[in-house]
Design a protein around this motif. Structure first.
Motif, PDB file in Angstrom:
ATOM      1  N   THR A  27      26.395  19.010 -84.607  1.00 39.66           N
ATOM      2  CA  THR A  27      27.666  18.554 -85.155  1.00 39.66           C
ATOM      3  C   THR A  27      28.229  19.622 -86.073  1.00 39.66           C
ATOM      4  OG1 THR A  27      26.987  16.240 -85.074  1.00 39.66           O
ATOM      5  CG2 THR A  27      28.813  16.774 -86.546  1.00 39.66           C
ATOM      6  N   VAL A  28      29.520  19.910 -85.902  1.00 43.89           N
ATOM      7  CA  VAL A  28      30.246  20.824 -86.781  1.00 43.89           C
ATOM      8  C   VAL A  28      31.300  19.985 -87.504  1.00 43.89           C
ATOM      9  CG1 VAL A  28      31.719  22.876 -86.894  1.00 43.89           C
ATOM     10  CG2 VAL A  28      29.857  22.774 -85.230  1.00 43.89           C
ATOM     11  N   PHE A  29      31.429  20.193 -88.807  1.00 41.16           N
ATOM     12  CA  PHE A  29      32.380  19.450 -89.636  1.00 41.16           C
ATOM     13  C   PHE A  29      33.540  20.349 -90.023  1.00 41.16           C
ATOM     14  CE2 PHE A  29      28.204  17.678 -90.300  1.00 41.16           C
ATOM     15  CZ  PHE A  29      28.408  16.313 -90.332  1.00 41.16           C
ATOM     16  N   VAL A  43      20.018  25.335 -76.179  1.00 40.63           N
ATOM     17  CA  VAL A  43      19.509  26.321 -77.127  1.00 40.63           C
ATOM     18  C   VAL A  43      18.050  26.608 -76.779  1.00 40.63           C
ATOM     19  CG1 VAL A  43      21.076  25.574 -78.968  1.00 40.63           C
ATOM     20  CG2 VAL A  43      18.815  24.537 -78.789  1.00 40.63           C
ATOM     21  N   SER A  44      17.462  27.572 -77.465  1.00 41.47           N
ATOM     22  CA  SER A  44      16.047  27.849 -77.238  1.00 41.47           C
ATOM     23  C   SER A  44      15.292  27.723 -78.556  1.00 41.47           C
ATOM     24  CB  SER A  44      15.846  29.243 -76.639  1.00 41.47           C
ATOM     25  OG  SER A  44      16.256  30.230 -77.544  1.00 41.47           O
ATOM     26  N   GLU A  45      13.996  27.492 -78.458  1.00 40.18           N
ATOM     27  CA  GLU A  45      13.203  27.248 -79.669  1.00 40.18           C
ATOM     28  C   GLU A  45      13.074  28.483 -80.549  1.00 40.18           C
ATOM     29  OE1 GLU A  45       8.600  27.740 -78.239  1.00 40.18           O
ATOM     30  OE2 GLU A  45       9.566  25.809 -77.938  1.00 40.18           O
ATOM     31  N   ASP A  46      13.331  29.668 -79.996  1.00 41.88           N
ATOM     32  CA  ASP A  46      13.227  30.869 -80.833  1.00 41.88           C
ATOM     33  C   ASP A  46      14.507  31.161 -81.611  1.00 41.88           C
ATOM     34  OD1 ASP A  46      14.643  31.620 -78.563  1.00 41.88           O
ATOM     35  OD2 ASP A  46      13.830  33.648 -78.549  1.00 41.88           O
ATOM     36  N   MET A  47      15.528  30.319 -81.439  1.00 45.48           N
ATOM     37  CA  MET A  47      16.778  30.483 -82.186  1.00 45.48           C
ATOM     38  C   MET A  47      16.635  29.849 -83.570  1.00 45.48           C
ATOM     39  SD  MET A  47      19.512  29.467 -79.215  1.00 45.48           S
ATOM     40  CE  MET A  47      20.995  30.103 -79.972  1.00 45.48           C
ATOM     41  N   THR A  48      17.237  30.489 -84.565  1.00 44.05           N
ATOM     42  CA  THR A  48      17.268  29.897 -85.899  1.00 44.05           C
ATOM     43  C   THR A  48      18.312  28.779 -85.915  1.00 44.05           C
ATOM     44  OG1 THR A  48      18.997  31.366 -86.728  1.00 44.05           O
ATOM     45  CG2 THR A  48      16.712  32.148 -86.926  1.00 44.05           C
ATOM     46  N   SER A  49      18.299  27.969 -86.959  1.00 49.10           N
ATOM     47  CA  SER A  49      19.304  26.912 -87.040  1.00 49.10           C
ATOM     48  C   SER A  49      20.707  27.508 -87.151  1.00 49.10           C
ATOM     49  CB  SER A  49      19.015  25.967 -88.213  1.00 49.10           C
ATOM     50  OG  SER A  49      18.967  26.661 -89.424  1.00 49.10           O
ATOM     51  N   ALA A  50      20.828  28.651 -87.818  1.00 45.31           N
ATOM     52  CA  ALA A  50      22.135  29.318 -87.912  1.00 45.31           C
ATOM     53  C   ALA A  50      22.606  29.787 -86.534  1.00 45.31           C
ATOM     54  CB  ALA A  50      22.069  30.491 -88.881  1.00 45.31           C
ATOM     55  N   GLN A  51      21.701  30.292 -85.718  1.00 49.29           N
ATOM     56  CA  GLN A  51      22.061  30.724 -84.371  1.00 49.29           C
ATOM     57  C   GLN A  51      22.463  29.533 -83.504  1.00 49.29           C
ATOM     58  OE1 GLN A  51      18.365  32.801 -83.621  1.00 49.29           O
ATOM     59  NE2 GLN A  51      19.419  34.792 -83.643  1.00 49.29           N
ATOM     60  N   ARG A  52      21.773  28.417 -83.665  1.00 47.24           N
ATOM     61  CA  ARG A  52      22.122  27.204 -82.904  1.00 47.24           C
ATOM     62  C   ARG A  52      23.502  26.704 -83.311  1.00 47.24           C
ATOM     63  NH1 ARG A  52      16.240  24.129 -82.914  1.00 47.24           N
ATOM     64  NH2 ARG A  52      15.125  25.972 -82.170  1.00 47.24           N
ATOM     65  N   GLY A  54      25.792  28.558 -84.404  1.00 41.81           N
ATOM     66  CA  GLY A  54      26.703  29.547 -83.832  1.00 41.81           C
ATOM     67  C   GLY A  54      27.075  29.231 -82.391  1.00 41.81           C
ATOM     68  N   VAL A  55      26.146  28.664 -81.634  1.00 41.21           N
ATOM     69  CA  VAL A  55      26.433  28.265 -80.253  1.00 41.21           C
ATOM     70  C   VAL A  55      27.527  27.199 -80.249  1.00 41.21           C
ATOM     71  CG1 VAL A  55      25.467  27.105 -78.215  1.00 41.21           C
ATOM     72  CG2 VAL A  55      24.146  28.888 -79.367  1.00 41.21           C
ATOM     73  N   ALA A  56      27.389  26.202 -81.109  1.00 41.31           N
ATOM     74  CA  ALA A  56      28.392  25.134 -81.184  1.00 41.31           C
ATOM     75  C   ALA A  56      29.725  25.681 -81.684  1.00 41.31           C
ATOM     76  CB  ALA A  56      27.894  24.016 -82.097  1.00 41.31           C
ATOM     77  N   ARG A  57      29.678  26.516 -82.714  1.00 38.42           N
ATOM     78  CA  ARG A  57      30.918  27.089 -83.250  1.00 38.42           C
ATOM     79  C   ARG A  57      31.648  27.894 -82.185  1.00 38.42           C
ATOM     80  NH1 ARG A  57      28.481  28.906 -89.042  1.00 38.42           N
ATOM     81  NH2 ARG A  57      29.430  27.237 -90.273  1.00 38.42           N
ATOM     82  N   LYS A  58      30.919  28.722 -81.448  1.00 37.91           N
ATOM     83  CA  LYS A  58      31.546  29.551 -80.417  1.00 37.91           C
ATOM     84  C   LYS A  58      32.232  28.675 -79.380  1.00 37.91           C
ATOM     85  CE  LYS A  58      30.763  33.321 -77.150  1.00 37.91           C
ATOM     86  NZ  LYS A  58      32.172  33.487 -77.040  1.00 37.91           N
ATOM     87  N   HIS A  59      31.562  27.620 -78.954  1.00 33.77           N
ATOM     88  CA  HIS A  59      32.181  26.717 -77.980  1.00 33.77           C
ATOM     89  C   HIS A  59      33.454  26.097 -78.548  1.00 33.77           C
ATOM     90  CE1 HIS A  59      32.821  23.626 -74.995  1.00 33.77           C
ATOM     91  NE2 HIS A  59      32.934  22.775 -76.003  1.00 33.77           N
TER      92      HIS A  59
END
Length: 86
Positions: A27-29, A43-52, A54-59
């Motif tokens: 969720t992005v607010f 996402v993948s388990e080796d991604m940090t929470s910030a990277q995850r 980032g996936v949502a933000r980019k979309h």
């Protein structure tokens, strides 16, 4: 525009025991009004929470008209995003 994953593609990823990807609800607010955008992202388990995040933000930026201000780290829904340059 980036293509969204089809249900068939997601199903194939989930059935592949060697795939590092898995679905995660993120969720992005909007930092102006508090509106939420929740979606399922691969996402993948080796991604940090910030990277995850980032996936949502980019979309949201690429497909939904959201804006992310890198300098201050805030997110803005389409109603509060800065107008696109002419």
């Amino acid at each position: 525009m980036k293509q969204q994953l089809t249900p068939e593609t997601v199903s194939a990823i989930l059935r592949d025991p060697d795939s590092p990807l898995y679905p995660s609800q993120i969720t992005v607010f909007c930092d102006h009004c508090g509106v939420e955008a929740t979606g399922d992202y691969m996402v993948s388990e080796d991604m940090t929470s910030a990277q995850r995040l980032g996936v949502a933000r980019k979309h949201l930026v690429d497909n939904e008209g959201w804006e992310h201000d890198e300098e201050i780290g805030d997110d803005f829904c389409p109603e509060h995003a800065a107008p696109a340059p002419a």
